[in-house]
Design an enzyme around this catalytic site. Sequence first.
Site, short mmCIF file in Angstrom:
data_model
loop_
_atom_site.label_atom_id
_atom_site.label_comp_id
_atom_site.label_asym_id
_atom_site.label_seq_id
_atom_site.Cartn_x
_atom_site.Cartn_y
_atom_site.Cartn_z
N CYS A 297 1.55 78.91 0.10
CA CYS A 297 1.30 77.63 0.76
C CYS A 297 2.59 76.82 0.93
O CYS A 297 2.62 75.84 1.67
CB CYS A 297 0.31 76.79 -0.03
SG CYS A 297 -1.31 77.53 -0.12
N CYS B 293 0.47 66.39 -0.75
CA CYS B 293 1.44 66.54 -1.83
C CYS B 293 1.07 65.67 -3.03
O CYS B 293 1.17 66.09 -4.18
CB CYS B 293 2.85 66.16 -1.35
SG CYS B 293 3.47 67.23 -0.04
#
Lengths: 384, 216
Positions: B41, B112
């Site tokens: 990812c 994030c």
Amino acid sequence: MQRPVYLDSATTTALDPEVLEVMRPYFFEWYGSPTHEYGHTFGLKAREALERSREEIARSIGANPEEVIFTSGGTESNNLAIRGPALADRDKQHLITSKIEHTSVLNVIKSLERTGFRASYLNVDGEGFIDLEQLKNEINKETLLVSVQHANQEIGTIQDIEEIGEICEDRGVLFHVDAVQSFTKIPIDVKKMNINLLSISSHKVHGPKGVGALYVREGVKLSPLIEGGYNEFGLRSGTENIPGIVGFAKAIEIINKGQLEHMRRLRDYLMKSLLGIPDSRLNGPVGDKRLCNNVNIAFRFVEGESVLLHLDIRGIIVTTGSACFSRTLEPSHVILALGLKHEDAHGSMRFSLSKYNTLEEMDYTIKNVKDVIEQLRVISPVGR
Amino acid sequence: MELSFYERMYSPKLLELFKNPKNVGEMPDADVKVTEGSLACGDMITIFLKIDEKIKRIDNIKFLSYGCAANIATTSMMTELVKGKTLEEAKKITFKEIADALGGLPPVKMHCAVLSIDGLRSAIRKYEEERGLIEVPELDESFIRSRLRHVMNPKIGRDIVSTGMVEEMRILDGKVEIDLCIPKNNEFRNYIVEEIHERLEKLPNVKELKINFKDD
């Protein structure tokens, strides 16, 4: 370093001041629309400039002037080269391309697939060369067109266009070449290479943005995508961008072998030095099969957007194949097509050069890339 | 002086932590260590915790990061916010608080902040499970939905459950089947599907995962 070290010339380049000089009069003095069958004296200068530029560009690829159509750039040329024949010939419904083409080829073909066309996407090997046996097997009596790029935008792989052209000629299918990256860097002869359609762009070679051209071999049938006043032999309507076209021709005229040799030297120096960094690997081939201005290296254990940002802060402009850097959050389709993993794409950095780069800039880049990779590896949970 | 691209995209606080992250490095004597995210990812963090067993307080926290600038900065900010907090206090911290503490995050980078919270919560959960403080949760729809709330729709920076992308689901003997509604023209469709796999396949009691598209 005073100015930024610009290493993104595969995306776009600076205009050469010499090019700007020849464009200037066509903005302020001879700004008329080029006079064709009808018109006025004022447009004659524009007409002469248009035809002179067309001849210059035709000569550079071994074509006849009436086979060159001016467009707004590489993307439009690729759209016209693929959609044009597809709209003109409804009988053949199969297209062939490779997995590593530019999005302006791939997305046109995907869009045609949604309207009923079938498409085959050729595999490439670990260095990005397409599988010629697969190409031969995929061509059938339904096949309208094969579209393969001359050189790759990310890893610089140069395809054997002459060989592919021969296969297409033998099997009677149209052959389109996206030469946006290779144009003026590798010799092109559309006749010898059996090319039916060829896309080129001005702003990749220090010409102005917003100009490109499509070579259409005599006899190839296209439907126009932009209709109007029948400009460009009825294939691309709209008042011609005369200053841009004049600039495009001039940009080609002033390219010389010395510049290519200069880029090649810098490329090899940069490549060799960066590969000295531990756990780094070159993407794409070495030597003459690689574009003279492309370096692409995968650094393990680091993510490309962080590398890019650190380099940007230090005034070095590069790109990355990382998912974080793409509009779709997906890693580079080119790196994945090489058979590499997602993390190889995330850690891939492209450095693309122009005639304006210097050895001093390469040294500055090498030093900073080493620092940044080291700094990021210190905080990385992998490769410890 | 014109603002650079990254100064337009990121807040000054985020850039400062990207350049000089706090609490970064390994912790050899950590009480618990977890890794969240994956290389594939392009987003991966490792969290180390040192916990005072008596009062259940995070005495020290360190992290390592493989990821973009926002990944580094959000995780750094998370460590600053939880250091010295009890486990119960730390569990309550949300990704929004991290984003706010950084002076905002672009929607496309909100995941994030979520990853940094996930890393923290996984570490705490692992610690609690290892010491018999909690039981492994049962695999049911509300549990799956709670996990899917950690998958962001990058277009708007909100999770896929609250934005109605997750329709029905069926769970039987560790097999999970989810009906998703993502418009075909959503450019993040592949990304979202990969994220779901990433979140759910790692769970110890999920044996099989199938995703159906309702609009296909």
